[in-house]
Scaffold this active site. Structure first.
Site, mmCIF file in Angstrom:
data_model
loop_
_atom_site.group_PDB
_atom_site.id
_atom_site.type_symbol
_atom_site.label_atom_id
_atom_site.label_comp_id
_atom_site.label_asym_id
_atom_site.label_seq_id
_atom_site.Cartn_x
_atom_site.Cartn_y
_atom_site.Cartn_z
ATOM 1 N NE ARG A 71 -3.822 0.101 2.273
ATOM 2 C CZ ARG A 71 -4.538 0.504 3.336
ATOM 3 N NH1 ARG A 71 -4.416 -0.115 4.494
ATOM 4 N NH2 ARG A 71 -5.355 1.526 3.224
ATOM 5 C CD GLN A 102 -14.074 8.023 8.324
ATOM 6 O OE1 GLN A 102 -14.490 6.937 8.737
ATOM 7 N NE2 GLN A 102 -14.735 8.722 7.412
ATOM 8 C CG HIS A 120 -9.049 5.910 10.970
ATOM 9 N ND1 HIS A 120 -10.041 5.670 10.048
ATOM 10 C CD2 HIS A 120 -9.690 6.032 12.162
ATOM 11 C CE1 HIS A 120 -11.227 5.625 10.657
ATOM 12 N NE2 HIS A 120 -11.041 5.849 11.934
ATOM 13 C CB CYS A 131 11.852 2.508 22.531
ATOM 14 S SG CYS A 131 12.366 2.718 20.827
ATOM 15 C CB CYS A 149 13.341 -0.493 17.277
ATOM 16 S SG CYS A 149 13.989 0.983 18.049
ATOM 17 C CB CYS A 152 14.701 -0.816 22.093
ATOM 18 S SG CYS A 152 13.127 -0.941 21.229
ATOM 19 C CB THR A 190 -17.083 8.551 4.978
ATOM 20 O OG1 THR A 190 -17.020 7.522 5.963
ATOM 21 C CG2 THR A 190 -18.090 9.604 5.407
ATOM 22 C CB SER A 191 -19.471 3.562 3.957
ATOM 23 O OG SER A 191 -18.488 3.197 4.915
ATOM 24 C CD GLU A 217 -22.790 3.112 -4.053
ATOM 25 O OE1 GLU A 217 -22.147 2.641 -5.001
ATOM 26 O OE2 GLU A 217 -22.781 2.658 -2.887
HETATM 27 N N1 APR Z 1 -16.400 10.359 -4.542
HETATM 28 C C1 APR Z 1 -17.023 10.366 -3.324
HETATM 29 N N2 APR Z 1 -17.364 9.230 -2.662
HETATM 30 C C2 APR Z 1 -17.102 8.060 -3.276
HETATM 31 C C3 APR Z 1 -16.485 7.975 -4.560
HETATM 32 C C4 APR Z 1 -16.125 9.210 -5.189
HETATM 33 N N3 APR Z 1 -15.531 9.233 -6.376
HETATM 34 N N4 APR Z 1 -16.381 6.669 -4.895
HETATM 35 C C5 APR Z 1 -16.911 5.938 -3.864
HETATM 36 N N5 APR Z 1 -17.350 6.774 -2.888
HETATM 37 C C6 APR Z 1 -17.986 6.444 -1.605
HETATM 38 C C7 APR Z 1 -18.689 5.092 -1.542
HETATM 39 O O1 APR Z 1 -20.012 5.169 -2.045
HETATM 40 C C8 APR Z 1 -18.649 4.796 -0.044
HETATM 41 O O2 APR Z 1 -19.809 5.329 0.605
HETATM 42 O O3 APR Z 1 -16.964 6.376 -0.636
HETATM 43 C C9 APR Z 1 -17.406 5.555 0.449
HETATM 44 C C10 APR Z 1 -16.237 4.698 0.896
HETATM 45 O O4 APR Z 1 -16.638 3.946 2.003
HETATM 46 P P1 APR Z 1 -15.630 2.928 2.715
HETATM 47 O O5 APR Z 1 -14.948 2.108 1.706
HETATM 48 O O6 APR Z 1 -16.410 2.238 3.766
HETATM 49 O O7 APR Z 1 -14.524 3.894 3.346
HETATM 50 P P2 APR Z 1 -14.565 4.766 4.681
HETATM 51 O O8 APR Z 1 -15.930 5.255 4.992
HETATM 52 O O9 APR Z 1 -13.503 5.761 4.567
HETATM 53 O O10 APR Z 1 -14.132 3.662 5.787
HETATM 54 C C11 APR Z 1 -13.941 4.062 7.105
HETATM 55 O O11 APR Z 1 -13.034 1.916 7.664
HETATM 56 O O12 APR Z 1 -11.782 0.185 6.875
HETATM 57 C C12 APR Z 1 -11.788 1.233 7.771
HETATM 58 O O13 APR Z 1 -9.999 2.471 8.682
HETATM 59 C C13 APR Z 1 -10.690 2.240 7.493
HETATM 60 O O14 APR Z 1 -10.802 4.653 7.470
HETATM 61 C C14 APR Z 1 -11.457 3.481 7.061
HETATM 62 C C15 APR Z 1 -12.796 3.311 7.731
#
Ligand code: APR
Length: 257
Positions: A71, A102, A120, A131, A149, A152, A190-191, A217
Site C-alpha cells: 500500500r 479517516q 486513523h 520504545c 527498531c 531497542c 465515507t460510508s 451513493e
Molecule cells: N467520490 C465520493 N465518494 C465516493 C467515490 C467518489 N468518487 N467513490 C466511492 N465513494 C464512496 C462510496 O459510495 C462509499 O460510501 O466512498 C465511500 C467509501 O466507504 P468505505 O470504503 O467504507 O470507506 P470509509 O468510509 O472511509 O471507511 C472508514 O473503515 O476500513 C476502515 O480504517 C478504514 O478509514 C477506514 C474506515
C-alpha cells in the site's frame, strides 16, 4: 449527479465562518486508491482482522508488513485529485476550516491543506512498539524482512489505527471541537459505518451545523443530512469551491449580506 447548488447551501458557502470537511476513502478514489467496502473494496478481497488488527500483526507480522509495504508503494505513486485541491481553495476563504480525515494516504496534506486531523493515522509514518522511536518509509522499506527498531530491537509498525484500537486522543478531541463549532459540515466519500468517526456528522448536526453529504451513493446517515449531493467528490467539490469563490467575491473573509 447533482449539478445545481441549492440556495440554502449557497448562503452557507457565502457566510459560514467555520467549515469542516470530513473525508473517507471515497475522496481518494479518483486518485486511484480503492475504497474498503463495496463490491470491489479492499475488504471484499482481504480480511481486516488479519491485516488491520494487533492480533493479526502479532500472529503474522510479515503478512501484515507485506501488505502495508504494497500500500505504501501504491500511495507514493499517486497524486491528490480535484476534490482534495478544492478543499485547499475553500480553506483559503474561510476564517476557520478543518479537514477531518479517516484516510491514512496523506493526500490532503500533499494537496496543501493546512488544518488536517488524521483520525486513523498516516501510512507514511512508522514507530517502534517498544520504545516509540519513529521511522521513515525509507528505513522500513529498505529492510529485508521485518523492520526492527535500531535502538531497542522492538517491532516497528505503521502509524495507523487498527480495528479495536483507540483513536489518537488529540486528533479526536480537535475533531469533536471542530464538528461542534462548524456552521457548515461536509461529509465526503465515507460510508459512515465505522465509529467513533461516523458519529461526527451527527454531532455537528446536533450542534446546528448545516450538514451536507457528498457521495455517489446514499449511506446510513443520508436521511439525517440537510442535503445529499450525489456524485463523485472530484466533480462536486470543485463546484462548491467555485460557488464559494463567486459568492465571496474572491475575498478571504466571509461576505456578510
Ligand atoms: N467520490 C465520493 N465518494 C465516493 C467515490 C467518489 N468518487 N467513490 C466511492 N465513494 C464512496 C462510496 O459510495 C462509499 O460510501 O466512498 C465511500 C467509501 O466507504 P468505505 O470504503 O467504507 O470507506 P470509509 O468510509 O472511509 O471507511 C472508514 O473503515 O476500513 C476502515 O480504517 C478504514 O478509514 C477506514 C474506515
Amino acid at each position: 449527479m447533482t449539478t445545481a447548488i441549492s440556495g440554502a447551501l449557497t448562503t452557507r458557502l457565502r457566510e459560514a465562518r467555520s467549515v469542516v470537511a470530513f473525508t473517507g476513502a471515497g475522496i481518494s478514489v479518483e486518485s486511484g486508491v480503492p475504497t474498503f467496502r463495496g463490491a470491489d473494496g479492499i475488504w471484499a478481497k482481504l480480511r481486516p482482522e488479519e491485516l488491520a488488527s494487533m492480533d493479526g500483526f502479532l500472529k503474522n507480522p510479515s503478512v501484515v508488513w507485506d501488505w502495508y509495504a504494497h500500500r505504501k508503494k501504491i500511495i507514493s505513486a499517486i497524486h491528490p485529485n480535484a476534490g482534495h485541491y478544492a478543499l485547499v481553495e475553500m480553506e483559503k476563504k474561510v476564517p476557520q476550516f478543518a479537514v477531518i480525515t479517516q484516510n491514512i494516504d496523506n493526500l490532503h496534506r500533499r494537496a496543501g491543506s493546512k488544518t488536517v486531523f488524521e483520525l486513523h493515522g498516516n501510512i507514511e509514518r512508522n514507530y517502534c512498539m517498544k520504545c516509540g522511536k519513529t521511522f521513515t518509509d525509507e528505513f522500513v522499506l529498505a529492510v529485508a524482512g521485518l523492520p526492527k527498531c535500531d535502538s531497542c530491537g522492538g517491532m516497528v509498525r505503521p502509524d495507523v489505527v487498527w480495528f479495536g484500537e483507540m483513536l489518537p486522543e488529540e486528533e479526536w478531541e480537535s475533531s469533536v471541537a471542530a464538528a461542534e463549532g462548524a456552521d457548515l459540515f461536509l461529509s465526503i466519500g465515507t460510508s459512515a459505518v465505522v465509529y467513533p468517526a461516523a458519529s461526527l456528522p451527527l454531532l455537528a448536526k446536533r450542534a446546528e451545523a448545516y450538514v451536507v453529504e457528498v457521495n455517489p451513493e446514499p449511506t446510513p446517515i443520508t436521511d439525517k443530512m440537510d442535503e445529499f449531493l450525489e456524485g463523485p467528490s472530484g466533480e462536486i467539490l470543485p463546484m462548491l469551491a467555485r460557488v464559494m469563490e463567486r459568492e465571496r467575491g474572491g475575498s478571504g473573509a466571509a461576505a456578510h449580506s
